[in-house]
Design a protein around this motif. Structure first.
Motif, PDB file in Angstrom:
ATOM      1  N   UNK A 198       2.274 -11.129  17.822  1.00 29.20           N
ATOM      2  CA  UNK A 198       3.225 -10.895  18.601  1.00 29.20           C
ATOM      3  C   UNK A 198       4.316 -11.826  18.293  1.00 29.20           C
ATOM      4  N   UNK A 199       5.485 -11.290  18.504  1.00 27.18           N
ATOM      5  CA  UNK A 199       6.936 -12.213  18.258  1.00 27.18           C
ATOM      6  C   UNK A 199       7.732 -11.669  19.232  1.00 27.18           C
ATOM      7  N   UNK A 200       8.211 -12.680  20.219  1.00 25.97           N
ATOM      8  CA  UNK A 200       8.974 -12.620  21.183  1.00 25.97           C
ATOM      9  C   UNK A 200      10.374 -13.288  21.016  1.00 25.97           C
ATOM     10  N   UNK A 201      11.314 -12.866  21.277  1.00 27.71           N
ATOM     11  CA  UNK A 201      12.773 -13.644  21.047  1.00 27.71           C
ATOM     12  C   UNK A 201      13.334 -13.708  22.397  1.00 27.71           C
ATOM     13  N   UNK A 202      13.932 -14.742  22.799  1.00 26.08           N
ATOM     14  CA  UNK A 202      14.591 -15.010  23.986  1.00 26.08           C
ATOM     15  C   UNK A 202      16.157 -14.242  23.980  1.00 26.08           C
TER      16      UNK A 202
ATOM     17  N   UNK B 289      13.127 -11.753  27.681  1.00 26.11           N
ATOM     18  CA  UNK B 289      12.522 -11.610  26.262  1.00 26.11           C
ATOM     19  C   UNK B 289      12.439 -10.458  25.737  1.00 26.11           C
ATOM     20  N   UNK B 290      12.695 -10.205  24.406  1.00 20.72           N
ATOM     21  CA  UNK B 290      12.516  -9.091  23.643  1.00 20.72           C
ATOM     22  C   UNK B 290      11.264  -9.217  22.728  1.00 20.72           C
ATOM     23  N   UNK B 291      10.374  -8.142  22.853  1.00 25.96           N
ATOM     24  CA  UNK B 291       9.326  -8.216  21.881  1.00 25.96           C
ATOM     25  C   UNK B 291       9.579  -7.362  20.625  1.00 25.96           C
ATOM     26  N   UNK B 292       9.673  -8.136  19.318  1.00 27.58           N
ATOM     27  CA  UNK B 292      10.132  -7.661  18.061  1.00 27.58           C
ATOM     28  C   UNK B 292       8.679  -7.034  17.586  1.00 27.58           C
ATOM     29  N   UNK B 293       7.639  -7.567  17.877  1.00 26.38           N
ATOM     30  CA  UNK B 293       6.273  -7.263  17.220  1.00 26.38           C
ATOM     31  C   UNK B 293       5.218  -7.401  18.484  1.00 26.38           C
ATOM     32  N   UNK B 294       4.462  -6.343  18.580  1.00 32.04           N
ATOM     33  CA  UNK B 294       3.469  -6.277  19.720  1.00 32.04           C
ATOM     34  C   UNK B 294       2.106  -6.087  19.176  1.00 32.04           C
TER      35      UNK B 294
ATOM     36  N   UNK C 203       9.203 -17.508   7.027  1.00 36.11           N
ATOM     37  CA  UNK C 203      10.498 -17.744   7.327  1.00 36.11           C
ATOM     38  C   UNK C 203      10.654 -17.703   8.807  1.00 36.11           C
ATOM     39  N   UNK C 204       9.798 -16.856   9.374  1.00 34.44           N
ATOM     40  CA  UNK C 204       9.750 -17.230  10.920  1.00 34.44           C
ATOM     41  C   UNK C 204       8.374 -17.157  11.432  1.00 34.44           C
ATOM     42  N   UNK C 205       8.094 -17.791  12.438  1.00 31.29           N
ATOM     43  CA  UNK C 205       6.556 -17.927  13.113  1.00 31.29           C
ATOM     44  C   UNK C 205       6.171 -17.181  14.156  1.00 31.29           C
ATOM     45  N   UNK C 206       4.921 -16.624  14.163  1.00 35.19           N
ATOM     46  CA  UNK C 206       4.690 -15.746  15.373  1.00 35.19           C
ATOM     47  C   UNK C 206       4.541 -16.596  16.683  1.00 35.19           C
ATOM     48  N   UNK C 207       4.951 -15.766  17.639  1.00 35.13           N
ATOM     49  CA  UNK C 207       4.691 -16.337  19.093  1.00 35.13           C
ATOM     50  C   UNK C 207       3.098 -16.459  19.403  1.00 35.13           C
ATOM     51  N   UNK C 208       2.373 -15.514  18.861  1.00 37.13           N
ATOM     52  CA  UNK C 208       1.047 -15.668  18.801  1.00 37.13           C
ATOM     53  C   UNK C 208       0.511 -15.010  17.803  1.00 37.13           C
ATOM     54  N   UNK C 209      -0.803 -15.206  17.403  1.00 37.25           N
ATOM     55  CA  UNK C 209      -1.631 -14.550  16.216  1.00 37.25           C
ATOM     56  C   UNK C 209      -1.624 -15.272  15.120  1.00 37.25           C
ATOM     57  N   UNK C 210      -2.362 -14.787  14.076  1.00 38.73           N
ATOM     58  CA  UNK C 210      -2.311 -15.540  12.932  1.00 38.73           C
ATOM     59  C   UNK C 210      -1.877 -14.639  11.667  1.00 38.73           C
ATOM     60  N   UNK C 211      -1.433 -15.339  10.578  1.00 37.66           N
ATOM     61  CA  UNK C 211      -0.729 -14.814   9.222  1.00 37.66           C
ATOM     62  C   UNK C 211      -1.342 -15.667   8.297  1.00 37.66           C
ATOM     63  N   UNK C 212      -2.571 -14.891   7.646  1.00 34.66           N
ATOM     64  CA  UNK C 212      -3.376 -15.386   6.689  1.00 34.66           C
ATOM     65  C   UNK C 212      -3.129 -14.934   5.052  1.00 34.66           C
ATOM     66  N   UNK C 213      -2.600 -15.459   4.410  1.00 31.19           N
ATOM     67  CA  UNK C 213      -2.370 -14.861   2.902  1.00 31.19           C
ATOM     68  C   UNK C 213      -3.099 -15.677   1.853  1.00 31.19           C
ATOM     69  N   UNK C 214      -4.142 -14.958   1.422  1.00 29.20           N
ATOM     70  CA  UNK C 214      -4.882 -15.606   0.261  1.00 29.20           C
ATOM     71  C   UNK C 214      -5.690 -16.941   0.871  1.00 29.20           C
ATOM     72  N   UNK C 215      -6.200 -16.501   1.833  1.00 34.11           N
ATOM     73  CA  UNK C 215      -7.031 -17.609   2.595  1.00 34.11           C
ATOM     74  C   UNK C 215      -6.267 -18.778   3.398  1.00 34.11           C
ATOM     75  N   UNK C 216      -5.076 -18.747   3.300  1.00 32.01           N
ATOM     76  CA  UNK C 216      -4.241 -19.755   3.890  1.00 32.01           C
ATOM     77  C   UNK C 216      -3.395 -19.257   5.143  1.00 32.01           C
ATOM     78  N   UNK C 217      -3.728 -20.236   6.167  1.00 34.89           N
ATOM     79  CA  UNK C 217      -3.205 -19.845   7.496  1.00 34.89           C
ATOM     80  C   UNK C 217      -1.471 -20.374   7.571  1.00 34.89           C
TER      81      UNK C 217
END
Length: 505
Positions: A31-35, A40-45, A77-91
């Protein structure tokens, strides 16, 4: 040389605090929310995305759909408001800024639409820069590797020229070589062919295909639907959601390549609550799949009355009847009154290509089309449920609501009624098979004809689906009226038996 260039060495900048995942890229409920001044604007839901090593994935969607935000999550480059981003086992979401910069330099290659080569450095110096930044290799080794990469993209003879001295297509080749400098596992290409002519764009695309054949994983953001249709997988983003999973659920007979080709041609569209999508009698020009919300299929009768014959929701489709029969729309379809609906559509030509390329998909759609047409034909012979003569006749049982998990009738019961599903789902259960659910029927489909046609007992148990909290809304027609409808109509028992045979298998 390729073995030397691409060692696929995994680099960990987290001190061993990686996360277990079977996928190279694993986005979990992002989830990515911008003020904004408007709130609030939800860019990713709540986005979920899994990409395996060696995949070539195209990310498509309209401007403002969330493509760039998704890519920014992957690159750190940007961080999620919530959730996990895992690439090659790296959070990635859990790294600090310095760790993200180091990880990105060693494990990710980014290719931009306008190349972004440093204008005062030669081509070979541009390629050496990422190695210097990541402190990889000795100076001599950096130059040797940069030359090898330039040779791979057929630019070695231009190594000592400035970017301004070569063409746009050549600059993009160098940009690809630069992205490969540190042997990243993943390449992110942001509109890499957007500023190139079609011939040069095709050459760059072929280079990407060669890289995936060598084991690289590529995510390419693009507006070019022709190029997108050639990749191994297409991710379609609309209004902050990934919608291709709804397409795969709706068209389950497609293989991965066919699914990618079709998804690349889909056009997202949103309709406000209560909006009419098309009218009965309109020319059939598109096929639709529902991503979010509900639509009502409304049959309009000559006496001016109308009846909602089905309520369809996510992962269901409509519009196929007019296209397959080359006929006007047989019903009006409108968005339910309580909320907006998000759809994707295919034009007539692409829909025809879909059917021509997959006999199984054609057969499945044709089967559902016949069933929907039979339902419409039956309902066209039934006056309005509110008509006084039916309220008094006793030949039409009328609307019926069945709670989730409740039985409609049991195997062995006397067959007394015929049912059409208006909303919800119904499960077909065989008690002789340990109460196995052998089929699921949804809105616009019918059941109960088997016992009526055979003049006997129910052949299976039917119940409202237990996992649909809204239950099931049905129209029930008595045996007397059902028989009369068959007599009055041009329908034969064969029309109903087509569906009956499928359910008994």
């Amino acid at each position: 040389m390729l073995k030397k260039l691409f060692t696929q060495t995994k680099r960990d900048v987290t001190g061993g605090n990686g996360r277990s995942s079977p996928h190279l890229i694993d986005l979990r409920q992002i989830v990515k929310s911008y003020k904004t001044p408007a709130g609030p604007f939800l860019a990713l839901k709540g986005v979920d995305l899994e990409v395996d090593a060696g995949e070539f994935v195209a990310v498509i969607g309209k401007s403002g759909s969330g493509k760039s935000t998704l890519i920014n999550m992957l690159t750190g480059i940007d961080r999620p408001t919530s959730g996990e981003v895992i690439v090659g086992g790296v959070p990635i979401h859990a790294l600090n800024e310095d760790e993200v910069a180091l990880w990105r330099g060693q494990n990710l290659g980014v290719i931009f639409q306008f190349f972004q080569l440093l204008p005062t450095l030669t081509l070979i110096e541009n390629i050496m820069m990422p190695m210097e930044f990541a402190r990889l290799h000795s100076p001599d080794e950096r130059r040797e590797r940069a030359l090898d990469l330039l040779e791979m993209v057929e630019m070695a003879e231009q190594a000592d020229k400035l970017p301004s001295a070569v063409s746009g297509g050549q600059q993009q080749r160098v940009a690809i070589a630069r992205a490969l400098a540190n042997d990243p596992a993943v390449l992110i290409a942001d509109e890499p062919t957007g500023s190139l002519d079609s011939k040069t764009a095709d050459t760059i695309f072929q280079l990407f295909e060669d890289l995936t054949a060598q084991g690289k994983t590529i995510l390419m953001v693009t507006h070019d639907r022709d190029l997108a249709s050639r990749v191994s997988r297409v991710v379609l983003i609309s209004d902050g959601e990934i919608v291709d999973r709804y397409v795969s659920q709706a068209l389950q007979t497609l293989d991965d390549k066919q699914l990618a080709q079709i998804t690349a041609r889909l056009e997202p569209v949103t309709y406000a609550a209560g909006t009419t999508i098309f009218e009965q009698g309109d020319r059939a020009d598109k096929f639709y799949i529902i991503i979010r919300g509900e639509v009502e299929v409304v049959k309009q009768f000559e006496n001016g009355t109308e009846m909602v014959t089905a309520v369809l929701d996510s992962s269901q489709y409509f519009g196929e009847i007019g296209l397959m029969n080359d006929a006007p729309r047989g019903a009006t379809v409108r968005v339910a009154a309580d909320k907006d609906a998000a759809l994707v559509s295919l034009d007539r030509d692409t829909f025809a290509t879909l059917l021509d390329g997959n006999d199984l998909t054609h057969d499945v759609m044709a089967q559902l089309m016949r069933e929907r047409m039979t339902t419409n034909h039956i309902l066209s012979l039934v006056p309005s449920l509110n008509a006084p003569e039916f309220a008094q006749s006793g030949t039409l049982t009328g609307h019926r609501y069945v709670e989730p998990g409740k039985t409609i009738f049991k195997k062995g019961d006397e067959a007394k009624e015929f049912f059409i599903i208006i909303e919800g789902e119904v499960e077909v259960i065989q008690p002789d098979q340990n109460d196995a659910v052998v089929a699921r029927l949804d809105s616009g489909q019918y059941f109960g004809e088997i016992g009526l046609l055979r003049g006997g007992k129910r052949m299976a148990t039917y119940r409202a689906a237990a996992d649909r909290p809204a239950g099931a809304f049905l129209v029930a027609i008595s045996r007397q009226r059902f028989v009369k409808l068959l007599d009055e109509s041009q329908l034969s028992e064969k029309d109903l038996a087509r569906v009956m045979v499928r359910r008994m298998r």
